[in-house]
Write a protein that holds these residues in place. Structure first.
Motif, PDB file in Angstrom:
ATOM      1  N   THR A 251       0.654  -1.308   0.083  1.00 24.44           N
ATOM      2  CA  THR A 251       0.239   0.210   0.611  1.00 24.44           C
ATOM      3  C   THR A 251       0.987   1.165   0.196  1.00 24.44           C
ATOM      4  OG1 THR A 251      -0.630  -0.268   2.394  1.00 24.44           O
ATOM      5  CG2 THR A 251      -2.386  -1.091   1.488  1.00 24.44           C
ATOM      6  N   HIS A 252      -0.064   2.553  -0.318  1.00 22.27           N
ATOM      7  CA  HIS A 252       1.113   3.586  -0.556  1.00 22.27           C
ATOM      8  C   HIS A 252      -0.188   4.526   0.303  1.00 22.27           C
ATOM      9  CE1 HIS A 252       4.224   2.685  -4.202  1.00 22.27           C
ATOM     10  NE2 HIS A 252       2.993   2.047  -3.655  1.00 22.27           N
ATOM     11  N   ALA A 253       0.534   5.656   0.643  1.00 22.91           N
ATOM     12  CA  ALA A 253      -0.460   7.166   1.331  1.00 22.91           C
ATOM     13  C   ALA A 253      -1.428   6.943   0.810  1.00 22.91           C
ATOM     14  CB  ALA A 253       0.689   7.929   0.745  1.00 22.91           C
ATOM     15  N   GLY A 254      -2.331   7.278   1.050  1.00 24.15           N
ATOM     16  CA  GLY A 254      -3.506   7.507   0.980  1.00 24.15           C
ATOM     17  C   GLY A 254      -4.753   6.285   0.568  1.00 24.15           C
ATOM     18  N   GLU A 255      -4.282   5.060   0.949  1.00 28.88           N
ATOM     19  CA  GLU A 255      -4.934   4.222   0.767  1.00 28.88           C
ATOM     20  C   GLU A 255      -5.072   2.865   1.956  1.00 28.88           C
ATOM     21  OE1 GLU A 255      -3.527   1.920  -3.495  1.00 28.88           O
ATOM     22  OE2 GLU A 255      -1.680   1.729  -1.840  1.00 28.88           O
ATOM     23  N   GLU A 256      -4.397   3.294   3.236  1.00 27.53           N
ATOM     24  CA  GLU A 256      -4.611   2.580   4.332  1.00 27.53           C
ATOM     25  C   GLU A 256      -5.965   2.918   4.668  1.00 27.53           C
ATOM     26  OE1 GLU A 256      -0.066   2.530   3.512  1.00 27.53           O
ATOM     27  OE2 GLU A 256      -1.326   4.037   4.069  1.00 27.53           O
ATOM     28  N   GLU A 257      -6.171   4.088   4.325  1.00 27.91           N
ATOM     29  CA  GLU A 257      -7.825   4.303   5.020  1.00 27.91           C
ATOM     30  C   GLU A 257      -8.560   3.578   4.020  1.00 27.91           C
ATOM     31  OE1 GLU A 257      -5.276   6.927   3.938  1.00 27.91           O
ATOM     32  OE2 GLU A 257      -5.047   8.420   5.268  1.00 27.91           O
ATOM     33  N   GLY A 336      -1.479  -3.520  -3.419  1.00 23.42           N
ATOM     34  CA  GLY A 336      -2.470  -1.710  -3.581  1.00 23.42           C
ATOM     35  C   GLY A 336      -1.294  -0.188  -4.652  1.00 23.42           C
ATOM     36  N   GLY A 337      -0.880   0.504  -4.596  1.00 23.31           N
ATOM     37  CA  GLY A 337      -0.867   1.029  -5.292  1.00 23.31           C
ATOM     38  C   GLY A 337      -1.677   1.764  -7.004  1.00 23.31           C
ATOM     39  N   SER A 338      -3.121   0.886  -6.607  1.00 28.20           N
ATOM     40  CA  SER A 338      -3.918   0.682  -7.520  1.00 28.20           C
ATOM     41  C   SER A 338      -5.221   2.028  -6.913  1.00 28.20           C
ATOM     42  CB  SER A 338      -4.586  -0.481  -7.597  1.00 28.20           C
ATOM     43  OG  SER A 338      -4.872  -1.081  -6.341  1.00 28.20           O
ATOM     44  N   LEU A 339      -5.589   1.881  -6.063  1.00 25.44           N
ATOM     45  CA  LEU A 339      -6.455   3.046  -5.662  1.00 25.44           C
ATOM     46  C   LEU A 339      -5.497   3.709  -5.908  1.00 25.44           C
ATOM     47  CD1 LEU A 339      -7.920   1.619  -2.266  1.00 25.44           C
ATOM     48  CD2 LEU A 339      -9.567   1.920  -4.496  1.00 25.44           C
ATOM     49  N   THR A 359      -8.161  -5.567  -6.259  1.00 24.96           N
ATOM     50  CA  THR A 359      -7.708  -4.310  -6.966  1.00 24.96           C
ATOM     51  C   THR A 359      -7.918  -2.749  -7.653  1.00 24.96           C
ATOM     52  OG1 THR A 359      -5.591  -2.895  -8.759  1.00 24.96           O
ATOM     53  CG2 THR A 359      -7.498  -4.947  -9.703  1.00 24.96           C
ATOM     54  N   GLY A 360      -7.257  -1.975  -7.094  1.00 27.67           N
ATOM     55  CA  GLY A 360      -8.112  -0.472  -7.563  1.00 27.67           C
ATOM     56  C   GLY A 360      -7.799  -0.028  -9.048  1.00 27.67           C
ATOM     57  N   PRO A 361      -8.452   0.659  -9.704  1.00 22.21           N
ATOM     58  CA  PRO A 361      -8.533   0.523 -11.033  1.00 22.21           C
ATOM     59  C   PRO A 361      -7.409   1.195 -11.346  1.00 22.21           C
ATOM     60  CG  PRO A 361      -9.761   2.615  -9.789  1.00 22.21           C
ATOM     61  CD  PRO A 361      -9.259   1.398  -8.767  1.00 22.21           C
ATOM     62  N   HIS A 362      -6.369   1.365 -10.758  1.00 24.64           N
ATOM     63  CA  HIS A 362      -5.098   2.321 -11.644  1.00 24.64           C
ATOM     64  C   HIS A 362      -4.042   1.313 -11.892  1.00 24.64           C
ATOM     65  CE1 HIS A 362      -6.749   6.302 -10.834  1.00 24.64           C
ATOM     66  NE2 HIS A 362      -7.330   6.297  -9.651  1.00 24.64           N
ATOM     67  N   VAL A 363      -3.693   0.276 -12.812  1.00 22.21           N
ATOM     68  CA  VAL A 363      -3.388  -0.485 -12.657  1.00 22.21           C
ATOM     69  C   VAL A 363      -2.396  -0.589 -14.191  1.00 22.21           C
ATOM     70  CG1 VAL A 363      -4.772  -2.042 -11.111  1.00 22.21           C
ATOM     71  CG2 VAL A 363      -5.223  -2.236 -13.940  1.00 22.21           C
ATOM     72  N   ASP A 364      -2.228   0.692 -14.692  1.00 24.03           N
ATOM     73  CA  ASP A 364      -1.518   0.684 -15.981  1.00 24.03           C
ATOM     74  C   ASP A 364      -0.264   0.129 -15.727  1.00 24.03           C
ATOM     75  OD1 ASP A 364      -3.077   3.029 -16.842  1.00 24.03           O
ATOM     76  OD2 ASP A 364      -1.947   4.544 -16.465  1.00 24.03           O
ATOM     77  N   THR A 381     -12.049  -5.662  -9.627  1.00 29.81           N
ATOM     78  CA  THR A 381     -12.184  -4.410  -9.058  1.00 29.81           C
ATOM     79  C   THR A 381     -12.507  -3.277  -8.660  1.00 29.81           C
ATOM     80  OG1 THR A 381     -10.949  -4.461 -11.890  1.00 29.81           O
ATOM     81  CG2 THR A 381     -10.933  -2.314 -10.333  1.00 29.81           C
ATOM     82  N   VAL A 382     -12.124  -2.511  -7.239  1.00 27.00           N
ATOM     83  CA  VAL A 382     -12.915  -1.811  -6.979  1.00 27.00           C
ATOM     84  C   VAL A 382     -12.183  -0.254  -7.032  1.00 27.00           C
ATOM     85  CG1 VAL A 382     -12.873  -3.773  -4.876  1.00 27.00           C
ATOM     86  CG2 VAL A 382     -11.079  -2.386  -4.628  1.00 27.00           C
ATOM     87  N   THR A 383     -13.441   0.173  -6.275  1.00 26.53           N
ATOM     88  CA  THR A 383     -12.820   2.261  -6.317  1.00 26.53           C
ATOM     89  C   THR A 383     -12.586   3.050  -4.841  1.00 26.53           C
ATOM     90  OG1 THR A 383     -15.244   2.317  -6.200  1.00 26.53           O
ATOM     91  CG2 THR A 383     -14.074   2.441  -8.494  1.00 26.53           C
ATOM     92  N   ASP A 384     -12.750   2.290  -4.384  1.00 22.87           N
ATOM     93  CA  ASP A 384     -13.408   3.030  -2.448  1.00 22.87           C
ATOM     94  C   ASP A 384     -12.525   1.913  -1.607  1.00 22.87           C
ATOM     95  OD1 ASP A 384     -15.745   2.416  -2.713  1.00 22.87           O
ATOM     96  OD2 ASP A 384     -15.972   4.240  -3.200  1.00 22.87           O
TER      97      ASP A 384
END
Length: 434
Positions: A251-257, A336-339, A359-364, A381-384
């Motif tokens: 996980t990255h900052a902003g994903e733990e919440e 992580g790295g995807s929200l 996973t979140g949507p940001h998986v480029d 895929t989830v968004t939040d």
């Protein structure tokens, strides 16, 4: 009147860069000292970043692999092992640029393989590095391109390959603004193996010729499953006593919440559920621990040697090199790295170890892989936090988790062919054994 030819402009840009690079050793040394003060450089090995080392070059042919950081270096380990098994006369050198990659690689490197930190892109450092190691073959991975290092390697007649190539739209747009320079540099590769069709088209646009590139998929598909310490696995398995476990990996900052919000939702259905929260960068451990404690969770920290007990709700895995352990313990893994808009992380690691994938949507960084996993019913895929919580509660049902894990295994099991193709390419570009 027509503008300047892009090739001529690229040649001028390269000459200017190299002229500056010749004079950058002092500035590079100052920057390295600043990075050392921030804990980003290994003081004992700082000379390596300037191309100097006391490690002798081994006799015989030497293959040099350059991998930017942790993910890239781990992705080539299986290829590296198979190469050295195929040619007992070979030695290998792997360079990376981060302390974390050096720490992870150390115990994993096979015999006849050495690690060094990559030299900064100041021409004297690059020349010192190449003068000492004299590689017979240079293998770049993914997309970290340093002009002085690439130019000097090619100027010495060292064959250059690019494997597991991946280029984002953002990087492609940056290189397009320097199209002449990119043609000078990327045109120097003898052959390129691209992860996907998009990267292939980008690289051809930037200077790699049609006959020197092919799409093979990612080496991460063919990598051996992440290992783990057997004693640690047994100890944790006993401590968990059959509890349901899910993992929030890298996980990255902003994903733990949102991860903690999802955990709260899923615990309504599974009151004994344990979250293993593994930040991508363990040095964020204090920051993440403060967030967890601030929300009132009962927490234990791996970095402090604590084990989860029956009252632990969140286990903070703020250590390095144990992801294979967490994937084995977790029935479901959120990657992580995807929200946060980071580009996602490797889904093949949990797939190889029997974990269902969210996973979140940001998986480029792994768009083709995640699309394949979703089509196979192997990932969601989830968004939040709310959608993650709902998907988690559903996926934790044993029959759902098992079906997704099986589909993930099937979707990733064709990856050995990628490593086979890369191995053949490397062997074809090496001198015959004496």
């Amino acid at each position: 009147m027509p503008g300047p030819d892009p090739e001529d402009r690229g040649s001028v840009l390269l000459d200017l860069y190299l002229a500056l690079s010749r004079r950058m050793t002092g500035v590079a040394g100052w920057q390295l000292k600043r990075r050392q003060a921030r804990g980003k450089e290994d003081a004992a090995r700082l000379p390596e970043r300037l191309g100097r080392t006391e490690v002798p070059r081994p006799d015989g042919p030497l293959v040099w692999f350059h991998a930017a950081s942790v993910g890239e270096s781990l992705s080539i380990l299986e290829l590296l092992r198979r190469l050295l098994d195929s040619r007992p006369d070979l030695h290998a050198l792997i360079t990376t640029g981060t302390r974390s990659s050096a720490a992870l690689l150390g115990p994993r490197l096979p015999d006849r393989c050495l690690h060094q930190f990559v030299p900064v892109d100041a021409l004297p450092a690059v020349q010192s590095f190449l003068d000492h190691w004299k590689p017979d073959l240079a293998v770049w991975t993914e997309s970290e391109f340093w002009p002085a290092l690439m130019h000097e390697t090619r100027a010495r007649g060292i064959p250059m390959l690019l494997v597991n190539a991946r280029l984002s739209a953002r990087s492609r747009n940056r290189w397009r603004r320097l199209s002449g320079l990119s043609r000078h540099l990327l045109g120097g590769f003898d052959y390129v193996l691209a992860q996907d069709a998009t990267t292939c088209s980008y690289l051809k646009e930037l200077g790699v010729s049609e006959e020197r590139i092919e799409v093979t998929g990612t080496l991460k598909e063919g990598s051996a499953p992440l290992g783990c310490d057997d004693d640690a696995f047994r100890l944790l398995s006993r401590a968990l006593s059959g509890r349901r476990v899910w993992l929030a990996a890298s996980t990255h900052a902003g994903e733990e919440e949102p991860v903690l919000a999802a955990h709260r939702i899923a615990r309504r259905q599974y009151p004994n559920l344990l979250l293993v929260l593994a930040p991508r960068h363990p040095e964020r451990g204090d920051e993440v621990a403060e967030l967890i404690a601030g929300q009132g969770w009962n927490m234990a920290r791996r970095s402090e040697g604590a084990l989860p007990d029956m009252h632990t709700e969140v286990y903070l895995a703020d250590t390095l090199g144990e992801m294979g352990l967490w994937f084995r313990l977790a029935a479901v893994s959120f990657i992580g790295g995807s929200l946060a808009d980071i580009g996602g992380h490797n889904p093949f690691e949990p797939a190889a170890l029997g974990s269902a994938i969210l996973t979140g949507p940001h998986v480029d960084n792994f768009r083709d892989a995640f699309a394949r996993f979703e089509e196979a019913g192997a990932a969601l895929t989830v968004t939040d936090g709310a959608t993650l919580g709902a998907a988690l509660a559903d996926t934790l049902q044993p029959e759902v988790a098992a079906a997704m894990a099986s589909a993930a295994w099937d979707a990733s099991s064709a990856g050995a062919a990628v490593t086979d193709r890369a191995l053949k390419l490397l062997l074809d570009h090496l001198p015959e054994p004496v």
